[in-house]
Structure formats: C-alpha cells, structure tokens
Design a protein around this motif. Structure first.
Motif, PDB file in Angstrom:
ATOM      1  N   ASP A  70       0.836  -1.203   0.000  1.00 42.97           N
ATOM      2  CA  ASP A  70       0.000   0.000   0.000  1.00 42.97           C
ATOM      3  C   ASP A  70       0.871   1.253   0.000  1.00 42.97           C
ATOM      4  N   GLY A  71       2.025   1.173  -0.614  1.00 42.19           N
ATOM      5  CA  GLY A  71       3.007   2.258  -0.591  1.00 42.19           C
ATOM      6  C   GLY A  71       2.498   3.589  -1.095  1.00 42.19           C
ATOM      7  N   GLU A  72       1.533   3.562  -2.030  1.00 42.60           N
ATOM      8  CA  GLU A  72       1.013   4.837  -2.532  1.00 42.60           C
ATOM      9  C   GLU A  72       0.331   5.632  -1.425  1.00 42.60           C
ATOM     10  N   PHE A  73      -0.164   4.936  -0.411  1.00 44.29           N
ATOM     11  CA  PHE A  73      -0.835   5.608   0.699  1.00 44.29           C
ATOM     12  C   PHE A  73       0.133   6.023   1.810  1.00 44.29           C
ATOM     13  N   HIS A  74       1.421   5.816   1.597  1.00 43.04           N
ATOM     14  CA  HIS A  74       2.418   6.121   2.620  1.00 43.04           C
ATOM     15  C   HIS A  74       3.456   7.118   2.112  1.00 43.04           C
ATOM     16  N   PRO A  75       3.019   8.325   1.728  1.00 47.92           N
ATOM     17  CA  PRO A  75       4.019   9.306   1.267  1.00 47.92           C
ATOM     18  C   PRO A  75       4.930   9.728   2.416  1.00 47.92           C
ATOM     19  N   ALA A  76       6.197   9.907   2.081  1.00 47.75           N
ATOM     20  CA  ALA A  76       7.187  10.358   3.058  1.00 47.75           C
ATOM     21  C   ALA A  76       7.313  11.877   2.991  1.00 47.75           C
ATOM     22  N   GLU A  77       8.055  12.433   3.909  1.00 43.81           N
ATOM     23  CA  GLU A  77       8.265  13.882   3.949  1.00 43.81           C
ATOM     24  C   GLU A  77       8.833  14.399   2.632  1.00 43.81           C
ATOM     25  N   ALA A  78       9.674  13.609   1.984  1.00 38.42           N
ATOM     26  CA  ALA A  78      10.313  14.043   0.747  1.00 38.42           C
ATOM     27  C   ALA A  78       9.375  13.971  -0.466  1.00 38.42           C
ATOM     28  N   ASP A  79       8.247  13.279  -0.346  1.00 37.64           N
ATOM     29  CA  ASP A  79       7.312  13.149  -1.462  1.00 37.64           C
ATOM     30  C   ASP A  79       6.513  14.437  -1.607  1.00 37.64           C
TER      31      ASP A  79
END
Length: 171
Positions: A89-98
């Motif tokens: 489900d990586g699309e739902f887990h944006p990081a600060e850099a995204d």
C-alpha cells in the motif's frame, strides 16, 4: 498550483463522450480537492488510525490509472509506481520528501497514457490484459464505468479529508 476547471458532460452526449466526460469530471474533482494546500497539508491523514491523505489518494489514482489502462486494457508490463512487495500500500504512505508536484505530474502522465490507450479501443472492444482470478477480458465500457466508480468513491474520501484540513466543503 494551477486552477482546475471542472465541467459536467453534456446531458445529450453520446455514450463514449458521456463516459469519458464523467471520468474527466471526477479526475478534475480530485485535483480541485487538493488545490491551494501545502505538501504538509496534502500528507495530513483523515483521522486516526487512518493513514488516508489527499496526497495518498492522488498517488493511488495514478496507480489505478496505470493498472486499468496500461496493464489491463493495453496489456503492458507496467510495474508499480509507489508500492512494492515490502509495502503493498506504498502509494498511501508518502514520506516527507514526497511532493505534490511529483505526484501530480505522475498522475497526469498516467491520465495521458490512459487516454492514448483508450483511443485505440471501442467501448465493446476487449482488453488485452485479463482478470487476475478468472482470466476474463474487460470491455473498455466496463473499465470506464469502474474508473468513474473508483474516483467517485475516493472523491468522497477527499471531501472529508479536505474539510478536516481547512474546513473547505463543496462538491
């Protein structure tokens, strides 16, 4: 950030124009829900314990566009953009850099690819890719209808998330 114009399709349009028009309307609705927000606001989750955010929804819809139009309709071997085996489900887990700019550009690129692929098919034409479980192909009509449903559902989520962020409501 640009200002998104949103238009409903003509009430007397032919079927294909109507389906494409409603799909574009819902694509534009999601863009409108994101306008005027900072990257930090776009990463803001709906409510605990949900991780759902506007940025996550845009990244998800880039994946959905890619899946249905590239993989299923056109039969392309197009890998994932934001997820992998470690984080399905990586699309739902944006990081600060995204960033919004990257997600928006990617999403718009997938929409452009979807339009190019769909242009080569009639509504009754069957996809080159197949259903994962049954092996059945899909008609373009089914894919359009499903995509309208997918956007409509997630635009409901986007309404609630946007209201939580800054109180903005509306369709």
């Amino acid at each position: 950030m640009t200002t998104t114009e949103r238009r409903e399709p003509a009430p007397n349009a032919d079927e294909r124009t109507m389906l494409e028009g409603w799909l574009d309307y819902h694509r534009q609705t999601l863009a409108l829900k994101c306008e005027g927000l900072t990257d930090a606001q776009l990463r803001t989750a709906a409510v605990d314990p949900s991780e759902l955010s506007l940025l996550g929804l845009v990244r998800h819809m880039a994946e959905v566009e890619r899946s249905w139009f590239r993989r299923v309709l056109a039969g392309e071997d197009a890998g994932p953009i934001y997820y992998d085996d470690e984080d399905p489900d990586g699309e739902f887990h944006p990081a600060e850099a995204d960033t919004w700019q990257e997600a928006y550009t990617t999403w718009q690129g997938e929409i452009a690819a979807a339009r190019r692929h769909a242009a080569g098919f009639g509504l009754d034409d069957l996809s080159r890719g197949r259903h994962r479980s049954t092996g059945e192909p899909y008609s373009l009509r089914w894919i359009y209808t499903h995509m309208i449903e997918e956007y409509a559902r997630h635009n409901g989520h986007a309404d609630l998330i946007r209201e939580r962020i800054d109180g903005t409501t509306g369709d």
